[in-house]
Design a protein around this motif. Structure first.
Motif, mmCIF file in Angstrom:
data_model
loop_
_atom_site.group_PDB
_atom_site.id
_atom_site.type_symbol
_atom_site.label_atom_id
_atom_site.label_comp_id
_atom_site.label_asym_id
_atom_site.label_seq_id
_atom_site.Cartn_x
_atom_site.Cartn_y
_atom_site.Cartn_z
ATOM 1 N N VAL A 43 -6.034 24.125 14.106
ATOM 2 C CA VAL A 43 -6.740 22.861 13.892
ATOM 3 C C VAL A 43 -7.139 22.763 12.424
ATOM 4 O O VAL A 43 -7.859 23.618 11.910
ATOM 5 C CB VAL A 43 -7.993 22.781 14.799
ATOM 6 C CG1 VAL A 43 -8.846 21.583 14.450
ATOM 7 C CG2 VAL A 43 -7.576 22.761 16.263
ATOM 8 N N ASN A 44 -6.636 21.735 11.751
ATOM 9 C CA ASN A 44 -6.973 21.475 10.353
ATOM 10 C C ASN A 44 -7.472 20.047 10.248
ATOM 11 O O ASN A 44 -6.808 19.127 10.729
ATOM 12 C CB ASN A 44 -5.745 21.655 9.453
ATOM 13 C CG ASN A 44 -5.274 23.083 9.434
ATOM 14 O OD1 ASN A 44 -5.953 23.940 8.893
ATOM 15 N ND2 ASN A 44 -4.128 23.341 10.039
ATOM 16 N N MET A 45 -8.631 19.883 9.615
ATOM 17 C CA MET A 45 -9.135 18.521 9.451
ATOM 18 C C MET A 45 -9.998 18.386 8.218
ATOM 19 O O MET A 45 -10.541 19.369 7.716
ATOM 20 C CB MET A 45 -9.883 18.059 10.690
ATOM 21 C CG MET A 45 -11.232 18.686 10.925
ATOM 22 S SD MET A 45 -12.063 17.986 12.364
ATOM 23 C CE MET A 45 -11.513 19.120 13.606
ATOM 24 N N LEU A 73 -9.145 25.873 23.848
ATOM 25 C CA LEU A 73 -9.799 27.169 23.790
ATOM 26 C C LEU A 73 -8.958 28.113 22.931
ATOM 27 O O LEU A 73 -7.736 28.171 23.063
ATOM 28 C CB LEU A 73 -9.960 27.738 25.203
ATOM 29 C CG LEU A 73 -10.620 29.101 25.328
ATOM 30 C CD1 LEU A 73 -12.066 29.045 24.831
ATOM 31 C CD2 LEU A 73 -10.590 29.551 26.785
ATOM 32 N N GLY A 74 -9.597 28.837 22.031
ATOM 33 C CA GLY A 74 -8.912 29.778 21.166
ATOM 34 C C GLY A 74 -8.386 29.175 19.876
ATOM 35 O O GLY A 74 -7.762 29.882 19.076
ATOM 36 N N ALA A 75 -8.655 27.891 19.649
ATOM 37 C CA ALA A 75 -8.160 27.243 18.428
ATOM 38 C C ALA A 75 -8.801 27.866 17.190
ATOM 39 O O ALA A 75 -9.994 28.180 17.180
ATOM 40 C CB ALA A 75 -8.440 25.743 18.473
ATOM 41 N N GLU A 76 -7.993 28.057 16.171
ATOM 42 C CA GLU A 76 -8.473 28.508 14.865
ATOM 43 C C GLU A 76 -8.643 27.259 14.008
ATOM 44 O O GLU A 76 -7.690 26.519 13.771
ATOM 45 C CB GLU A 76 -7.486 29.484 14.242
ATOM 46 C CG GLU A 76 -7.393 30.771 15.043
ATOM 47 C CD GLU A 76 -6.446 31.774 14.436
ATOM 48 O OE1 GLU A 76 -6.062 31.623 13.249
ATOM 49 O OE2 GLU A 76 -6.077 32.718 15.146
ATOM 50 N N VAL A 77 -9.873 27.020 13.584
ATOM 51 C CA VAL A 77 -10.240 25.774 12.919
ATOM 52 C C VAL A 77 -10.428 25.991 11.421
ATOM 53 O O VAL A 77 -11.104 26.935 11.007
ATOM 54 C CB VAL A 77 -11.552 25.207 13.525
ATOM 55 C CG1 VAL A 77 -11.966 23.920 12.831
ATOM 56 C CG2 VAL A 77 -11.402 25.000 15.034
#
Length: 164
Positions: A43-45, A73-77
């Motif tokens: 996840v990139n924002m 669940l488990g996303a690397e942000v």
């Protein structure tokens, strides 16, 4: 008629208008429901903290103001947060509590829900990048830890969905 200080702050917001207006990569934006839904675990924002010139401070993400963010669940942000306010510092934090907050000062001082899911101070016209992993399902709140912002709407909901 607006005073010069206010006009300068509004002009600054317009100068930064391109930041955080595009849908984040690998996400769908539901404008009707004010939601950004990520399907991948990367996840990139970009997030813009907009000024509270009219007491309507907000986080601008993917062209929406204070949207509901849904991640698996488990996303690397990875988030880049830009403070577009001319005068005031802002921050960003993800907490376990959800609104309404009986005591905003307690919510503002709550520990981050995940290690790294916090930046306490971003000076005007600066930006910072943070990294964290959402490893527990649930509904969380992202907010500015500055107490003056909790009363004017600088917060939104973040949902970590298992099996999403």
């Amino acid at each position: 008629m607006m005073d010069n200080e206010l006009e300068n702050r509004l002009a600054s917001d317009i100068d930064h208008a391109d930041f955080a207006t595009e849908a984040p990569p690998d996400a769908s934006v539901d404008r009707d429901e004010s939601r950004i839904i990520f399907q991948t675990k990367s996840v990139n924002m970009q997030v813009a903290a907009l000024s509270n010139a009219f007491e309507d401070a907000r986080f601008h993400i993917g062209g929406l103001d204070d949207p509901r963010i849904i991640t698996p669940l488990g996303a690397e942000v990875t988030m880049t947060i830009q403070n577009q306010d001319e005068l005031h510092p802002h921050g960003w934090k993800l907490i376990k509590e959800t609104p309404p907050f009986a005591h905003p000062e307690i919510a503002a001082s709550a520990p981050p829900a995940f290690p790294g899911a916090e930046i306490t101070h971003i000076a005007p016209h600066h930006q910072e990048t943070i990294h964290f992993t959402v490893d527990q399902p649930g509904v969380y709140t992202y907010l500015c830890p500055d107490l003056s912002d909790n009363d004017v709407g600088l917060y939104g909901i973040w949902e970590v969905a298992p099996g999403h």
